[in-house]
Design an enzyme around this catalytic site. Structure first.
Site, PDB file in Angstrom:
ATOM      1  N   GLU A 254      -4.274   7.037  -3.567  1.00 17.58           N
ATOM      2  CA  GLU A 254      -3.650   5.819  -3.056  1.00 17.58           C
ATOM      3  C   GLU A 254      -3.552   4.755  -4.131  1.00 17.58           C
ATOM      4  O   GLU A 254      -4.368   4.685  -5.046  1.00 17.58           O
ATOM      5  CB  GLU A 254      -4.368   5.300  -1.802  1.00 17.58           C
ATOM      6  CG  GLU A 254      -5.820   4.975  -1.995  1.00 17.58           C
ATOM      7  CD  GLU A 254      -6.501   4.539  -0.697  1.00 17.58           C
ATOM      8  OE1 GLU A 254      -5.973   4.779   0.395  1.00 17.58           O
ATOM      9  OE2 GLU A 254      -7.583   3.943  -0.791  1.00 17.58           O
TER      10      GLU A 254
ATOM     11  N   TYR B 179       0.837  -1.185   0.000  1.00 18.18           N
ATOM     12  CA  TYR B 179       0.000   0.000   0.000  1.00 18.18           C
ATOM     13  C   TYR B 179       0.875   1.239   0.000  1.00 18.18           C
ATOM     14  O   TYR B 179       1.895   1.299   0.689  1.00 18.18           O
ATOM     15  CB  TYR B 179      -0.911   0.022   1.240  1.00 18.18           C
ATOM     16  CG  TYR B 179      -1.682   1.308   1.376  1.00 18.18           C
ATOM     17  CD1 TYR B 179      -2.938   1.432   0.789  1.00 18.18           C
ATOM     18  CD2 TYR B 179      -1.160   2.414   2.065  1.00 18.18           C
ATOM     19  CE1 TYR B 179      -3.652   2.621   0.889  1.00 18.18           C
ATOM     20  CE2 TYR B 179      -1.866   3.598   2.157  1.00 18.18           C
ATOM     21  CZ  TYR B 179      -3.103   3.696   1.578  1.00 18.18           C
ATOM     22  OH  TYR B 179      -3.812   4.876   1.654  1.00 18.18           O
TER      23      TYR B 179
END
Lengths: 292, 380
Positions: free
Chosen positions: B189, B101
């Site tokens: 993201e 991530y």
């Protein structure tokens, strides 16, 4: 006394020639606020309600003794207006303007911190020390001089609570509108620190809402730093769903973070009375003040 | 403003961030044709603006062109959390060695941007941040310095990379930061950013939210503001947005409007406290004009699921006489098709009350009394 603004506050209004700027300059003057200068680039040499207008903040400061600024400048230029005041050495800046980009707000708050300036807002109704100084756009008749300090993330809700307090004899020391944006200059903790040192303030009302963790931080501060004055809290947004902005850019529950429930629980765990409805604020306050 | 995954990936590719090869399709036939130019296996992904599409079956894998066509057909017939799917992204499936991530967003209490990295991606990262915050590597970004190469390398190394792979990953982090600053993001993201079996990194999914307050300086996004948000907003919400009102649709049966976000939220809460259920949140803002009040009330009256309406105005900049005229304008045009409770105090209160009293409309003083009354009336 009170905090941040008072009798000694001398104001420059940035964006004084605009509709909002000029209208609220008149209302602030009517209230007795000492407004010594205005700034609108390109309008230097004119006057608004007998207040002289300059092209730059620096010029205004050269000719007048200024220690606070209030900004009514439209969104694309508001952050720059704030930077101009901070750089000119003004230590109290209220930014009324709404919808300033986050990135610009970050720049303003970073520079303010380095220069030691206090920023009220953005997206705030401003700040009022009743009977002394109104640096903002709030309806002044709902406030009375007294001993209750108020810090709030919401404009009209503050007026709603102030009406009640005033009606039942709880005047206010200073009411600070923190602002409805996700990032603002003052947190509840910042304001609590100031109220703790202010001899006029004997009790504090915190008016929070969903989004962020400012209420939780305030609860922790009160519990661990033994904030000695009576505190009552109100939290708006118990019914707000996750993922939706409730009017204010900052009023949003993300996933499980920022709920009213989390804030209310934090306050209660810190021993702070939380009002379920507006009329409960004065009742909780009455209890505390009698006990104290 | 939220961007679709396919938009986000196109933009990131423009910043030289590797994304899977793919294309956008609106029909099964088109998906099949596009797939023929890709290398199997394929991923077929519903393009919706809400999270949780994977769990709802909105992401499917296919090995042949026919499977890709069938998967597209299924997904285009799907509703994900009440939203119809109009488009799918068909891509070459990424060969995963590890899912990571990386994201950039703002930290409200520290008042700055923050970069977030984790060695476990692909899952609900908000959940990780909530339950095991230590698994999330965090770098606060000083706006005068920015997010530099050494910040990026430190983060890549903290999530377990070294040597060439660490440098490759850090370079992608830096590019994402450049994109974030040039586009005023509220959130960007890559979840996951995938380490592939052949030692490269690919943004397998991407989410972008642009700061609404900054849209004025990014015309490339603001052009699609209303039409494309249809996939995210209800019909009532679109109507309100066009009228410039802050409106959120809820599930109850009492339509609510007021002035000021906090006051309206508190009004909703009061209704619930008296065991009522709000149908919506509607903030007319400060200093609303007669025509804005009229528009707002018309939107509330048009909501089929509400059986009563509560108007709560505390006039500061807002003038009660303007509000009263707005209410009358609506009544003269469409009539009051359901019971309406009005609480009106503050600036020019006397004039506002006189206007409404002459028209035979009763006004209350207290917000709590008004909330109680509205709950009673909503029960018929």
């Amino acid at each position: 006394m009170g905090i941040i603004v008072g009798k000694e506050t001398r104001v420059v209004v940035q964006g004084i020639t605009g509709t909002q700027g000029s209208f609220h300059t008149r209302l602030m003057l009517d209230y007795g606020t000492s407004i010594v200068a205005g700034v609108t680039p390109g309008k230097g040499g004119t006057e608004v309600h007998n207040v002289p207008v300059y092209d730059t903040v620096k010029e205004a400061i050269l000719r007048h003794d200024v220690n606070a600024s209030i900004i009514f400048v439209p969104q694309p230029f508001a952050a720059e207006a704030a930077l101009e005041s901070i750089e000119a050495g003004i230590r109290t800046v209220a930014i009324i303007t709404e919808h300033i980009p986050l990135r610009d707000t970050i720049d303003v708050l970073t520079h303010a911190k380095r220069k030691g300036a206090t920023i009220i807002g953005p997206n705030t109704p401003g700040i009022i020390t009743p009977g002394e100084c109104k640096l903002g756009i709030m309806p002044s008749h709902v406030f009375r001089h007294g001993t209750v300090g108020i810090a709030s993330r919401s404009g009209t809700l503050t007026y709603e609570i102030a009406v009640e307090l005033t009606k039942y004899g709880f005047g206010q020391s200073t009411c600070v509108g923190l602002g409805g944006d996700p990032m603002v200059g003052l947190s509840f903790v910042d304001v609590l620190k100031m109220f703790s040192k202010d001899s006029q303030t004997r009790a504090v009302v915190l008016i929070g809402e969903i989004g962020g963790i400012a209420e939780e931080q305030a609860a922790e501060y009160i519990a661990t730093k033994e904030f000695s004055k009576h505190v009552v809290a109100f939290v708006a947004g118990r019914t707000a769903p996750s993922g939706k902005r409730m009017g204010h850019a900052g009023a949003i529950v993300i996933g499980r973070a920022g709920t009213a429930k989390s804030k209310i629980e934090a306050f209660k765990a810190a021993g702070i009375g939380v009002a379920a409805k507006v009329s409960d604020v004065r009742k909780l306050l009455a209890g505390g003040i009698q006990e104290g | 403003m939220k961007l679709f995954e396919h938009e986000a990936k196109t933009i990131l590719a423009g910043y030289a961030i590797p994304v899977p090869k793919g294309a956008l399709a609106t029909s099964p036939g088109q998906a099949k044709k596009l797939a023929s130019q890709l290398r199997p296996p394929f991923a077929v992904k519903a393009q919706v603006l809400i999270a949780g599409r994977g769990k709802a079956g909105g992401i499917q894998f296919a090995h042949t062109l026919d499977e890709a066509e069938n998967a597209t057909k299924k997904i285009l017939n799907m509703e994900i959390r009440g939203l119809k799917v109009h488009k799918v992204l068909i891509e070459e499936k990424v060969q995963v060695r590890k899912e990571l991530y990386f994201g950039i967003t703002t930290d409200r209490s520290r008042r700055c941007y923050v970069a977030l990295a984790s060695a476990s991606g692909g899952v609900d990262v908000e959940e990780i941040a909530y339950t095991t915050p230590r698994k999330m590597i965090k770098t606060l970004i000083d706006p005068t310095i920015g997010f530099r190469g050494y910040h990026a390398r430190e983060m890549a190394s903290k999530i377990g990379y070294s040597g060439k792979l660490m440098l490759k990953l850090a370079a992608i982090y830096e590019k994402l930061f450049k994109f974030a600053m040039e586009n005023d993001v509220e959130l960007v993201e890559m979840n996951p950013i995938v380490e592939t079996s052949d030692g490269t990194f690919v943004a397998a999914d991407a989410r972008i939210i642009i700061d609404d307050s900054a849209l004025y300086r990014h015309p490339q996004y603001s052009q699609r503001l209303i039409s494309d948000q249809k996939t995210e907003l209800t019909l009532q919400e679109i109507k309100a947005r066009k009228a410039g009102l802050a409106y959120v649709e809820l599930e109850g049966n009492i339509g609510i409007m007021g002035n000021g976000a906090g006051l309206v939220m508190a009004t909703l809460d009061a209704v619930q406290l008296y065991n009522g259920s709000p149908a919506n949140f509607l903030d007319v803002g400060g200093g609303a004009s007669e025509s804005q009040i009229d528009a707002a009330l018309a939107i509330l009256l048009a909501d089929d699921k509400s059986s009563a309406i509560l108007i709560n105005i505390l006039g500061g900049i807002t003038r009660c006489d303007e509000v009263a005229r707005g209410i009358l304008a609506t009544r003269n045009k469409v009539g009051f098709t359901k019971p309406i409770v009005i609480r009106l105090v503050g600036t020019n209160e006397d004039e506002g009350r006189r206007i409404l009293a002459e028209a035979g409309i009763h006004v209350l003083d207290s917000m709590e009394e008004a909330a109680k009354k509205a709950v009673e009336l909503s029960r018929g």
